[in-house]
Design a protein around this motif. Sequence first.
Motif, PDB file in Angstrom:
ATOM      1  N   SER A 105      32.956 -23.890  68.063  1.00  0.00           N
ATOM      2  CA  SER A 105      33.189 -24.393  66.707  1.00  0.00           C
ATOM      3  C   SER A 105      31.941 -24.190  65.868  1.00  0.00           C
ATOM      4  O   SER A 105      30.815 -24.369  66.353  1.00  0.00           O
ATOM      5  N   SER A 106      32.115 -23.834  64.609  1.00  0.00           N
ATOM      6  CA  SER A 106      30.968 -23.619  63.729  1.00  0.00           C
ATOM      7  C   SER A 106      30.277 -24.926  63.353  1.00  0.00           C
ATOM      8  O   SER A 106      29.119 -24.919  62.941  1.00  0.00           O
ATOM      9  N   GLU A 107      30.984 -26.058  63.496  1.00  0.00           N
ATOM     10  CA  GLU A 107      30.432 -27.338  63.052  1.00  0.00           C
ATOM     11  C   GLU A 107      29.264 -27.785  63.934  1.00  0.00           C
ATOM     12  O   GLU A 107      28.188 -28.070  63.469  1.00  0.00           O
ATOM     13  N   SER A 175      35.067 -20.629  62.308  1.00  0.00           N
ATOM     14  CA  SER A 175      34.834 -21.563  61.196  1.00  0.00           C
ATOM     15  C   SER A 175      36.118 -22.296  60.868  1.00  0.00           C
ATOM     16  O   SER A 175      37.225 -21.780  61.057  1.00  0.00           O
ATOM     17  N   THR A 176      35.970 -23.537  60.372  1.00  0.00           N
ATOM     18  CA  THR A 176      37.152 -24.279  59.949  1.00  0.00           C
ATOM     19  C   THR A 176      37.784 -23.576  58.762  1.00  0.00           C
ATOM     20  O   THR A 176      37.102 -22.912  57.973  1.00  0.00           O
ATOM     21  N   ASP A 495      32.896 -26.213  49.493  1.00  0.00           N
ATOM     22  CA  ASP A 495      33.287 -26.295  50.892  1.00  0.00           C
ATOM     23  C   ASP A 495      33.641 -27.723  51.310  1.00  0.00           C
ATOM     24  O   ASP A 495      34.233 -27.933  52.370  1.00  0.00           O
TER      25      ASP A 495
END
Length: 845
Positions: A105-107, A175-176, A495
């Motif tokens: 996950s990008s987070e 990315s989400t 975003d």
Amino acid sequence: MAINKWLVYLLICMSCFCNGQNTTKKTPLSEVIITIEKQFNVKFSYAVEDVAGITIDKPSNSLNLQEAIDYLNSKTLLNFKALNDRYVTVSILNKTISVCGIVLSSENKSRLIGASIVVNNIQKSTITNENGTFSLQNIPINATVNISYLGFESKSFSANELFSTQNNCKEIVLSTKNEELNQVLVPVYLTTGLQKYLDGSTVLNTKKFGILPGLIAPDILQSVQALPGVESTNESIANINVRGGTNDQNLVLWDNIKMYHSGHFFGLISAYNPNLTNKVIVSKNGTSAAYSDGVSSTINMYTKDVVTNTFSGGAGINSISSDVFLEIPITNKLELHVSGRRSITDLFTTPTYTKYFDRSFQDTEINTDNDQRDTSSDFYFYDYTAKILFDLNEKHQFRANIIGINNALDYSERVTANTNETQSKSSTLSQKNSGYGGNWKAQWNPKLSSNFITYFSKYNIDAVDYRVETDQRLTEANEVLETGVKLNVNYKTSDHLNFLFGYQFNETGMLNQTTVSAPLYSSTKKEVLLNHALFTELEYNKHNTYLRVGIRANYFQKFEKLLLEPRINIRQQVSDQFALKLEGEFKNQSTTQIVDFEDDFLGVEKRRWVLVNNQDIPIATSKQGSFGLEFNKNKLNIEATGFYKIVDGITAYNQGFYNNFQYKNAHGSYTAKGIEFLANKTASQYSVWLSYTFSKNNYKFDTFTPTTFPNNADIRHSTSIGFQYNVLKNLKIAIGGTWRNGVPYTRPLAGQETVRSGNNTMVNYGLPNSENLDDFMRLDASLNYNFNLSESIKASFAAGVINVTNQDNVINRYYKVNPNDQNDAIQVDNKALGLTPNVSFRVSF
């Protein structure tokens, strides 16, 4: 052939470039070869185009010739081979390779479990394991690999970009989605495939579904009953009670089509085939302003929505039904998804069918023993879905859907009179719900997007009940026709911030018709209601704060009535482990089901859909608030939520009273308040959970005496515990138990159990819902084994047992006048399923 060869060369070049280290400067492979030639006085034989564009790290000068060749082989997709001390040949590797990757996950760079990996144009796919990794063998070097995960942007790679030696797998960061601020909070919730979002909604991803106790398939409506606050007082899978509400107070959507029927086998089996269902979102509170018309919950089902250009499908059979589904690419931009399921119960009888039949038809004319009657029944069901997916381009997508659900019961009886004459008559019952829908998604620019939705839903009950003893034919029909149009417009300013604006129009028409042959009687009622709605919403997600606030304005044209419905959903992370949650909503409902004990069909089907008239059937409204605390650390998730809900505008007719209010009409309210608790620990090999719900739920009818009494769905204490374990890589087991208080019921007055009313004798009930049935207890178990029949065909075997200990559970109790003694009342108990096994076998490709 020449073009394909150049494509392979190009892909090889891209692969070597992408797989190189970014921290140091790369050197063209041609220069490295020249250096080695000079260093060891050798000659490399190769085609210039084979090495053009490839860059690698320079090998160490301390390597000997063979070590240098081995290094080149490990860093490229070329084959370097020393013929002798003078010449080294260079050739292209085989056209199939092994690929692997780690999906993150990008987070927070957490590993994503259950991400889908699909290789285009060949029958190969997999999902990431508990470590977020995947691997595939024998992949064409020029194939495209698609990687997707719910709530995240998909990515595509050429196979050689994912080629790696010595298990050095490429890290793939997803990315989400730009349009989705509502991110995944808990990626594994009870079991794989169940996830929790930031807004508190629960998402069921059926393709990635693991296993739950008693289930042999990811049955959508049964799976959501694993959540705290979701019960089924009559053990029905399709008829669920969310925080004390009735089943008709749940808004059920299938690809944005409103559905009015949820079950097969009179509620024991979900009517929605899970094989093409991609996700199911369940919201108990804090619902988006885009939805209304469901004062208890929203169950939103979505089918697969991505054009994969891959032909795939599957089929399966269990002790009740068989099914098949296909995903058929037509062109690069056009795809067709179809599924179908049909019961096998009319072909042969299984132990599972016998248990379901006895459970469904107990206390009905169909299951009544009579020496003078010879009866037979034939029951079957089927459902089907189809979806066309068309991507005009990257900015415009069009979808069209169809769904059909059908249940049919034929019942015949032959009665021999005293004259030895035999009469044979037939009765039939048909329940259908069909839906048609379409939507157009458009991304006008990076900030502005829209979704235009339209649908048509049709629900029918048609029944013919011929009663031989009275030579009377009863014909009944209940029809719902609903057309809906909806426009959602999203404007993303950054975003972290998104605005939603929308409009919705619904036209709902209902028909209820009853015809009796002797004495002759006919009644037909038609109602139509138009509803307009405007809604707006703000969604914000940054750092530790998630906020969604909105308002919905509903206008009922027939009544000239305006209802405003505010919504709020806040989640604040107060530390690395703790978060606070606040939710609230106003909602309304303009359709409801009444329970008709007088015109029921053979005792089987008693419910009829009706429209509100703003008089004796008012618009139902709800106000709900909840506050919760969440703890999440090391895959241990603990939640505690307190809620308070008031639903006004309910009627006595739609509650199904078995007391002195059974045939009275009045409208009132109910208040449900309580606490929900869930503790869930997950690991790579297991998941264990404990849930508990305390709830107090009371009616209030001003015209009844007493005015306040317990709700029919008042379950004060409910506890469930479950354990899921991966015994082997492909073998999973799950065991779980449920305990809850028995539901309330009403006992007749002792010593005065019946009372005369004109020419009729009726049960003389005491205080309403003043007694409770014995506690309900059930233990379930299931196992699932996956294996490969071939490289492209996967198979699974599943077995499940409901009520392993064969507990004798009473789920409903009422009384009726003793036909042999008018002063006495007979107790009638409806029993839950006893020990019920089921098995299934599935294949997919």
